[in-house]
Design a protein around this motif. Structure first.
Motif, PDB file in Angstrom:
ATOM      1  N   PHE A  14      41.182  57.305  32.316  1.00 30.47           N
ATOM      2  CA  PHE A  14      40.851  57.214  33.551  1.00 30.47           C
ATOM      3  C   PHE A  14      41.256  55.839  34.118  1.00 30.47           C
ATOM      4  CE2 PHE A  14      37.824  60.430  32.241  1.00 30.47           C
ATOM      5  CZ  PHE A  14      38.212  61.661  33.088  1.00 30.47           C
ATOM      6  N   HIS A  15      41.317  54.792  33.157  1.00 30.75           N
ATOM      7  CA  HIS A  15      41.619  53.354  33.493  1.00 30.75           C
ATOM      8  C   HIS A  15      43.131  53.213  33.178  1.00 30.75           C
ATOM      9  CE1 HIS A  15      37.238  53.129  32.983  1.00 30.75           C
ATOM     10  NE2 HIS A  15      37.485  53.707  31.680  1.00 30.75           N
ATOM     11  N   LEU A  16      43.626  52.691  34.537  1.00 25.45           N
ATOM     12  CA  LEU A  16      45.181  52.537  34.452  1.00 25.45           C
ATOM     13  C   LEU A  16      45.368  51.055  35.029  1.00 25.45           C
ATOM     14  CD1 LEU A  16      47.961  53.658  34.728  1.00 25.45           C
ATOM     15  CD2 LEU A  16      47.660  54.337  36.880  1.00 25.45           C
ATOM     16  N   ARG A  17      46.295  50.435  34.515  1.00 25.22           N
ATOM     17  CA  ARG A  17      46.703  48.913  34.750  1.00 25.22           C
ATOM     18  C   ARG A  17      48.331  48.927  34.868  1.00 25.22           C
ATOM     19  NH1 ARG A  17      42.824  45.442  30.886  1.00 25.22           N
ATOM     20  NH2 ARG A  17      40.880  46.370  31.655  1.00 25.22           N
ATOM     21  N   LEU A  18      48.800  48.315  35.834  1.00 25.26           N
ATOM     22  CA  LEU A  18      50.166  48.119  36.078  1.00 25.26           C
ATOM     23  C   LEU A  18      50.540  46.742  35.943  1.00 25.26           C
ATOM     24  CD1 LEU A  18      50.613  49.948  39.469  1.00 25.26           C
ATOM     25  CD2 LEU A  18      50.735  50.963  37.314  1.00 25.26           C
ATOM     26  N   VAL A  19      51.394  46.505  35.036  1.00 26.28           N
ATOM     27  CA  VAL A  19      51.952  44.993  35.035  1.00 26.28           C
ATOM     28  C   VAL A  19      53.363  44.953  35.804  1.00 26.28           C
ATOM     29  CG1 VAL A  19      53.038  43.378  33.317  1.00 26.28           C
ATOM     30  CG2 VAL A  19      51.038  44.862  32.663  1.00 26.28           C
ATOM     31  N   ALA A  20      53.342  44.251  36.684  1.00 28.23           N
ATOM     32  CA  ALA A  20      54.334  43.975  37.582  1.00 28.23           C
ATOM     33  C   ALA A  20      55.390  45.165  37.966  1.00 28.23           C
ATOM     34  CB  ALA A  20      55.357  42.923  36.865  1.00 28.23           C
ATOM     35  N   PRO A  21      54.809  46.187  38.555  1.00 29.08           N
ATOM     36  CA  PRO A  21      55.489  47.187  39.245  1.00 29.08           C
ATOM     37  C   PRO A  21      56.694  46.966  39.888  1.00 29.08           C
ATOM     38  CG  PRO A  21      53.382  47.115  40.391  1.00 29.08           C
ATOM     39  CD  PRO A  21      53.331  45.936  39.352  1.00 29.08           C
TER      40      PRO A  21
END
Lengths: 257, 257
Positions: free
Chosen positions: B43-50
C-alpha cells in the motif's frame, strides 16, 4: 502480418502450455500478454473471438519484441475449438464459484502442468476477457480451475498481469525438483475433441431418451454432465468403452429369441 | 487530487514494504503499479523524480480503483531521500551486474521481507525506470538485490509486471510458515538516514585526510564504501561506535603530556 522480422529471439519452445485468451477486448492487452508469456517461457497463444478482430497493429506495438508469439498465434471461433487438440486444460478463475472441479493455486497448477508436460501431454490454460472473466460454460471446458492467492479485499488483475503471474510460476516451477514418477500407460489421455465427440454422443442419446426434455433445465444439466467428465483424466480407451455403453443403453431392448 | 472518494477498499495495511519507483517515466505505469500493489497487499508508494511530474490524472485512470495508494504516495528528489526513514532496502535488478551484494530471487526476497516486517523493521523495495532500470548509484542504496528467475532469452518486464510479480510473492509468502525465530536486540537496526549521516561523516574525514584526492576515482571509491556498509544490517549502536572511530582517527595525533 507477413514481412516482419519476427522480433527478438525468445528461447527454446518445447512442450509448453498453450495460453488461450477467451474473448479478449483490447489489442494492447494481447500484446502485453505475449510479452508476459515470453518472459516466462510460454510461446503458444490462441485467441477465441477477440472483440475487435485480428490482426491488430497495436498488439505488436505492445509486445516489446515478443513478435514471434503474435505472428504464430491461431484464431478460434469457440473455446471448444481452441482446446480440441489439447489433453489437459486449466481455467483461471479469480472469483470462487460453486463448481465441482479441482481448484489449484498458481504455484500448484504450474507444478502440475510441468509434470503433465513431462509426460508429453498437450496442455492449455484459459484466461477470460477483461473485467468479466470466464463464464460458466468456458469453465466447463476445463479439467481444473486456478485461483491465485491475492488480496481478497482488492482482486483486480489486468489480463497481462494475470498471464504474467502464471508465466512466472511456470518458469519458476522448472527450478523445483519433480517429485512424482512419470506414468507410462498402454493408452493415452483423450484429446478434448475426442471427449467432445463422446459428449455429443451422450447428449443425443439423452435427448432421444427424453431425459433432457425440460428445455429450461437442459443447459444446466448438460453443463453438469460436462463438468463430471472433465473432472479426471479420461483415457482414449475409456472413452471408447463409454461410447459402447451409451450405444448399448440407447438401443431398444432386444427381444429374447 | 483532493475531493476523490479514495477508490475501492484495499484491506488492512500493517507493516508492509514501501514500493519506490525511481525516475518512472509514464503515469500510466504508475497507475498500473498501484493496481498491482493492491492485489498483493502492498500500500505504500513513493516516487523519486517522476519524469513528467506529479500528480498525473492518467495514473488514477489506470489504477482500477487503487486510488488510496496514489492519493497517499509521497514524492522525493532522490533515492537517498526516499529511503531515509527505512531500515532495510532491496533493489530489483533484472540484469546481473558485478556488485558485491546479496542476490535473492523474488521468492527468497519476499520470505526475507516477511521476516524483517515481523520484526517491525521499515522496509523498501526499489524499482528502476522503464527500459534502463536502476543504475549503479541507485543500487548502492540497497542492502540486497532481487533478481527474478525468468527466461534469460527474453527478459523484458514492464514496470507494473515487475511490481506484480513481487506483490504476488509478497502475498504468497504470508501463507508460508515463518521458520526462523525473531531476534530481539537491545539495540535496533539503523535507519537509512542514520547510515547516510555516518557515510557523510566518513566521507568528510576521508576528504580531509586526502584519501579521496583523485577526483576521477572519488565517485567509484565512495560507491564501494557505501556498498560495504550497506551489505549487512548495521545497528544504531554500531553506527555510534563507528562515528566515534572516525572522529578519533580524524583527530590530529595527541601529544603525550
Amino acid at each position: 502480418m507477413t514481412g516482419r522480422d519476427g522480433g527478438a529471439p525468445i528461447g527454446p519452445i518445447g512442450n509448453t502450455p498453450v495460453v488461450i485468451l477467451v474473448r479478449p477486448q483490447l489489442a494492447d492487452n494481447i500484446g502485453a500478454v505475449a510479452r508476459a508469456m515470453a518472459n516466462g517461457g510460454l510461446f503458444h497463444l490462441r485467441l477465441v473471438a477477440p472483440r475487435d478482430g485480428w490482426p491488430q497493429e497495436r498488439a505488436w506495438r505492445n509486445a516489446s519484441g515478443a513478435d514471434r508469439i503474435l505472428d504464430a498465434l491461431t484464431l478460434h471461433a469457440s473455446v471448444a475449438e481452441a482446446v480440441a487438440d489439447l489433453q489437459h486444460v486449466f481455467a483461471t478463475c479469480p472469483r470462487p464459484r460453486h463448481i465441482i472441479k479441482p481448484l489449484l493455486s498458481a504455484r500448484g497448477a504450474a507444478a502440475e502442468l510441468r509434470l503433465l508436460a513431462a509426460r508429453g501431454l498437450r496442455l492449455g490454460i484459459l484466461f477470460g476477457p477483461e473485467r468479466a472473466g470466464l463464464d460458466n460454460d468456458d469453465m466447463a471446458e476445463a479439467d481444473a480451475l486456478i485461483r491465485y492467492p491475492l488480496n481478497p479485499a482488492f482482486m483486480s488483475l489486468n489480463l497481462a498481469q494475470a498471464v504474467m503471474v502464471f508465466a512466472y510460476e511456470w518458469w519458476t516451477a522448472a527450478e523445483q525438483p519433480v517429485a512424482r514418477v512419470l506414468m507410462t500407460n498402454e493408452t493415452r489421455i483423450a484429446t478434448k475433441a475426442e471427449l467432445e465427440n463422446f459428449l455429443g454422443h451422450l447428449t443425443r442419446a439423452l435427448d432421444d431418451s427424453g431425459f433432457l426434455a425440460n428445455a429450461q433445465k437442459r443447459p444446466g444439466m448438460l453443463r453438469n454432465i460436462r463438468h463430471f467428465f472433465q473432472r479426471g483424466e479420461v483415457t482414449e480407451q475409456e472413452l471408447r468403452t463409454l461410447h459402447g455403453v451409451i450405444s448399448e443403453l440407447g438401443r431398444p431392448p432386444r427381444l429374447l429369441d
